[in-house]
Each structure stands twice: as C-alpha cells, then as structure tokens.
Design a protein around this motif. Structure first.
Motif, short mmCIF file in Angstrom:
data_model
loop_
_atom_site.label_atom_id
_atom_site.label_comp_id
_atom_site.label_asym_id
_atom_site.label_seq_id
_atom_site.Cartn_x
_atom_site.Cartn_y
_atom_site.Cartn_z
N THR A 99 31.47 85.87 -0.95
CA THR A 99 30.09 86.29 -1.17
C THR A 99 29.86 86.64 -2.63
N GLN A 100 30.82 87.33 -3.23
CA GLN A 100 30.72 87.63 -4.66
C GLN A 100 30.60 86.34 -5.47
N GLN A 101 31.43 85.38 -5.16
CA GLN A 101 31.44 84.13 -5.92
C GLN A 101 30.14 83.35 -5.74
N ILE A 102 29.66 83.28 -4.52
CA ILE A 102 28.41 82.55 -4.25
C ILE A 102 27.25 83.16 -5.04
N ALA A 103 27.15 84.50 -4.99
CA ALA A 103 26.08 85.18 -5.71
C ALA A 103 26.24 85.00 -7.22
N ALA A 104 27.47 85.10 -7.72
CA ALA A 104 27.71 84.94 -9.15
C ALA A 104 27.30 83.56 -9.62
N ASP A 105 27.63 82.54 -8.84
CA ASP A 105 27.28 81.17 -9.23
C ASP A 105 25.77 80.98 -9.35
N VAL A 106 25.03 81.50 -8.39
CA VAL A 106 23.58 81.29 -8.40
C VAL A 106 22.88 82.17 -9.43
N LEU A 107 23.49 83.32 -9.77
CA LEU A 107 22.87 84.25 -10.71
C LEU A 107 23.35 84.04 -12.15
N GLY A 108 24.38 83.24 -12.32
CA GLY A 108 24.88 82.98 -13.66
C GLY A 108 25.68 84.14 -14.24
N CYS A 109 26.47 84.79 -13.40
CA CYS A 109 27.34 85.88 -13.88
C CYS A 109 28.73 85.69 -13.30
N GLN A 110 29.58 86.67 -13.45
CA GLN A 110 30.94 86.59 -12.94
C GLN A 110 31.06 87.30 -11.59
N PRO A 111 32.00 86.87 -10.74
CA PRO A 111 32.17 87.52 -9.43
C PRO A 111 32.42 89.02 -9.54
N GLU A 112 33.16 89.44 -10.58
CA GLU A 112 33.45 90.86 -10.74
C GLU A 112 32.23 91.66 -11.20
N GLN A 113 31.10 91.00 -11.38
CA GLN A 113 29.85 91.68 -11.69
C GLN A 113 28.95 91.84 -10.46
N VAL A 114 29.49 91.47 -9.30
CA VAL A 114 28.73 91.50 -8.05
C VAL A 114 29.42 92.42 -7.05
N LEU A 115 28.65 93.30 -6.41
CA LEU A 115 29.15 94.13 -5.33
C LEU A 115 28.53 93.66 -4.01
N VAL A 116 29.24 93.89 -2.91
CA VAL A 116 28.77 93.44 -1.60
C VAL A 116 28.76 94.61 -0.63
N LEU A 117 27.73 94.67 0.18
CA LEU A 117 27.59 95.69 1.22
C LEU A 117 27.25 94.99 2.53
N SER A 118 27.75 95.52 3.63
CA SER A 118 27.45 94.98 4.95
C SER A 118 27.22 96.12 5.92
N THR A 119 26.42 95.85 6.94
CA THR A 119 26.18 96.85 7.98
C THR A 119 25.84 96.14 9.27
N GLY A 120 26.29 96.69 10.38
CA GLY A 120 26.01 96.07 11.68
C GLY A 120 27.17 96.21 12.62
N VAL A 121 27.40 95.18 13.42
CA VAL A 121 28.43 95.21 14.45
C VAL A 121 29.82 95.08 13.83
N ILE A 122 30.75 95.88 14.31
CA ILE A 122 32.14 95.87 13.85
C ILE A 122 32.93 94.81 14.62
N GLY A 123 33.86 94.15 13.92
CA GLY A 123 34.80 93.25 14.59
C GLY A 123 34.34 91.83 14.75
N VAL A 124 33.34 91.42 14.00
CA VAL A 124 32.81 90.05 14.07
C VAL A 124 32.85 89.44 12.68
N GLN A 125 33.35 88.21 12.56
CA GLN A 125 33.41 87.55 11.26
C GLN A 125 32.00 87.18 10.78
N LEU A 126 31.80 87.25 9.48
CA LEU A 126 30.53 86.85 8.89
C LEU A 126 30.29 85.36 9.07
N PRO A 127 29.09 84.96 9.44
CA PRO A 127 28.76 83.53 9.47
C PRO A 127 28.47 83.04 8.05
N MET A 128 29.50 82.59 7.35
CA MET A 128 29.38 82.33 5.93
C MET A 128 28.43 81.19 5.61
#
Length: 410
Positions: A99-128
């Motif tokens: 997710t960091q890499q995808i956002a960095a690519d579209v925003l024109g920055c580096q992955p280490e410049q992106v933070l990710v947050l999630s909320t919802g059901v526990i124990g389910v893989q993200l539909p990437m």
C-alpha cells in the motif's frame, strides 16, 4: 488572552498545504466511502502514538518501522475502513508495505514517506486489487475540500464523521491545526483513539511535536472509554508541514500551540464518546483528593469501565453504591470513611449523595433525575488531602451496544 478559535466545520485539510480524497473502493457494501488519502504538498515532520495492545495490526508495525527511519519527510497517509489488516501474518505486512508503494508511485514520492492506517474486522486479508484500484482512482481527486469526506470514509460503526480545526495566533503568525478521528467501539485507549490524523501548517521539529502530542493525548484521548477494550489498530498521527511559514520553537509559541492542540484533541475525544456504540449518555467522572493524578485516573477509569456502573447509567438508576464498589476495586488505597460523592448536570457538585462515607438525606427522585439526563457529571472526592485529580469521559452500556457487536461481522 485565549488566541484560539475553533472551527467545528473545519477538518484535516484546513491547514495550508494539505489535501484529501475519499473513495468507495468496494471494501464496504453499497458503494460507501471506505478509503481516504491525506496528502501534504510539502514534507512533514510526523510523530505518532500507537496501541499498547500486544496484538497489533500490520499497519501499526509498518508505521512504527517507517517513523523510526523517517520522522521529518512524510508526505501522505492512506486509511482504509472495513478491514483492520490485523492478525494477518506475513501476507498482511506485505500488503501494508505494498500500500505504501502504490500510494508513493501515484503521488510521486517514496514509500517511506507514506503511512498506512486500517480499521475494521480483524483476521481478514486486505483485498489488494480493490485497494490498489481505489488509490489510483482516488488520487486524481485530491482537494482541500474533501476533509469532511475523508473523515466519513474512515468510519466503521460510527454514525457520523468527526472532524474540526483550530486556529491560533502565535508570536510569529497564525497557524491552523486540523484533525479527524474515528472510534465508536473496542475503545479504551491506552495511547490515543482508534484512529486519528492531525495536521498543522506550523513548522515544528519532530522532538517538539512528540512532546506536544503526548501531552495532548494524555489529557484527551487517554481519558475516554466506551467499553474497556483497547484496539489492535489504535493510532494517532500528527503531521506538521510548515506551510504557514510560522515556527513553533520558542517557549511562548510552544505553550500556545500546545493549548490549541489540547483543545482540539479534547473536542475530538468528546465527539467519540458521544458517538459510542449504542450510547445514550455522556458521563464525566472526576476523581479528586487522591495521592497522585495516576491514582485518581486509575479510579476514574475503573468506574468508567464497570459494566454494573454503565448499565446503571443506561437505566437512569442512581445506584451510587456501584460507583463506590468500582472505586474500591481499582487497586488504590483510600479511607472509605472520608469519601464524598456528588452528582450534577451543570456542575458535578449539585447534589451530594455521600458525605464522609455515609449517605446523605438526598431525595431519590432528585438523584434519578440527574441520571436520566443525556449528559451529567460525577464527582468523587477521596478526602485524603492529596492533590491528585483526574477526569474520564464515558458512556452508558445499552441494549443497542450488545446488538451492534453481536452482528458486527455481518
């Protein structure tokens, strides 16, 4: 003089240089908003506080690693709802980093410049596939006008978005602090709240920013409780991009900025409590006369999380014995013959129920009338002569809370 002005319609994009977007990526049903991006035009100093739960979500692990390497060049935050990406093992970590890499690519920055947050059901893989498509489609709509929609996209069982902004006139000029938060259940912060992103156009060094955030959180988000459960995903971020050209470095500026930040965090915390799952009451519990603030806080927290106390609130039953019972099991020593207890609507000491450990001759109908109000206050003085004082804000525990959480995954 108070130099702070609160804009209840303000948002995370009220500070200069911040934009946001909200998108329906398909994680929720019926085309509901479930993905938000908050982006700064300029590199940001960033500090964070995270859950102290031993079971932590992949985004918490990744963000901790990211900020340990880079706390001064952050550009963006990606937040998804409906899926917590917690208890998802190595695939979950890989998805958070992707997710960091995808956002960095579209925003024109580096992955280490992106933070990710999630909320919802526990124990389910993200539909990437959905998440990637949502980030790519959403990024084209970044705007300062989307702060409120971003606050809506991060909701789970929340019934309305929580956002606002404050402006403060510092010696060097005016700055703005904006914020959004979500949280309604699984909420007993031991750091912050479920999720919150705070932004400012002030220029603040990471070390100064960190102290300001910790003070604000300990006076606001760490003083609320809905149900006594601390989430796997709790995160609060504070990003400062300096776009206003005003620095927060001298003692006066730091003090004024800190006051404004405390005010913003307290108002957001109150919004969360008022929107607690199934909540019908907003209750302030103040404990005084303890040997320390920590002792007072522990007693207030124990009262606030007691199911018997919370169900009494729900039933408008002024069963004050439950308040003293909870205080007595908090693990803090005090003399029960010295305690005093008051309740009230406008002031916590309007009606005294207990004086020096003994019931007063109050009228039951008067006490019940206070507990029947949607908002009331409780003051418990331990009578020890100590200066320890603490306030906690909480809710009742209603039938609706049980219904909401019995059907959470459906």
């Amino acid at each position: 003089m108070d130099q702070t002005q609160v804009a209840m319609m303000g948002s995370v994009t009220s500070p200069l240089g911040f934009t946001a977007v909200a998108h329906a990526a398909g994680l929720k049903k019926e085309n509901q908003l479930d993905l938000a991006l908050v982006v700064s035009e300029h590199a940001c100093s960033c500090v964070a506080m995270f859950t102290k739960n031993q079971v932590v979500a992949a985004p918490v692990i990744v963000d901790r690693e990211t900020l340990a390497q880079n706390s001064s060049q952050l550009r963006a935050v990606v937040i998804n709802s409906k899926n917590a990406n917690a208890c998802t093992g190595d695939p979950g970590l890989a998805n958070a980093r992707a997710t960091q890499q995808i956002a960095a690519d579209v925003l024109g920055c580096q992955p280490e410049q992106v933070l990710v947050l999630s909320t919802g059901v526990i124990g389910v893989q993200l539909p990437m596939d959905k998440l990637e498509a949502g980030i790519l489609a959403g990024a084209v709509g970044l705007s300062r006008e989307n702060g409120r929609l971003a606050a809506e996209a991060i909701m789970t069982t929340d019934t309305h978005p929580k956002h606002l902004a404050v402006t403060v006139n510092l010696p060097g000029g005016m700055v703005t602090i904006g914020g959004m938060a979500k949280g309604s259940g699984m909420l007993h912060p031991n750091m912050a709240t479920m999720l919150s992103v705070l932004t400012t156009d002030a220029a603040v060094a990471p070390d100064v920013l960190d102290g300001l955030l910790r003070t604000a959180v300990n006076r606001s988000f760490n003083r609320i409780s809905i149900d006594g459960d601390t989430s796997t995903n709790d995160t609060i971020l504070l990003l400062a991009n300096g776009a206003s050209g005003t620095a927060v470095a001298d003692p006066d500026s730091i003090a004024q900025f800190g006051t404004a930040l405390n005010q913003l965090c307290t108002k957001l915390a109150h919004m969360i409590v008022r929107d607690g799952e199934g909540a019908t009451k907003f209750v302030e519990i103040r404990v005084t006369g303890a040997q320390s603030e920590a002792d007072a806080h522990q007693i207030a927290n124990t009262i606030a999380t007691s199911p018997l106390v919370k169900t009494a609130f729900a039933g408008s039953d002024a069963n004050w014995g439950r308040l003293l019972m909870a205080a007595g099991r908090a693990g803090i020593a005090f003399d029960q013959t010295k305690i005093n207890l008051w309740i009230g609507v406008r002031q916590p000491d309007e009606l005294q129920l207990v004086a020096n450990g003994t019931p007063t001759d109050y009228q039951e109908v008067d006490a019940a009338a206070v507990f029947a109000q949607p908002k009331f206050k409780i003051l418990l003085d331990l009578g020890s002569g100590g200066g320890g004082t603490a306030v906690v804000w909480t809710t009742d525990l209603s039938h609706d809370y049980v219904s909401i959480n019995a059907d959470y995954r459906t």
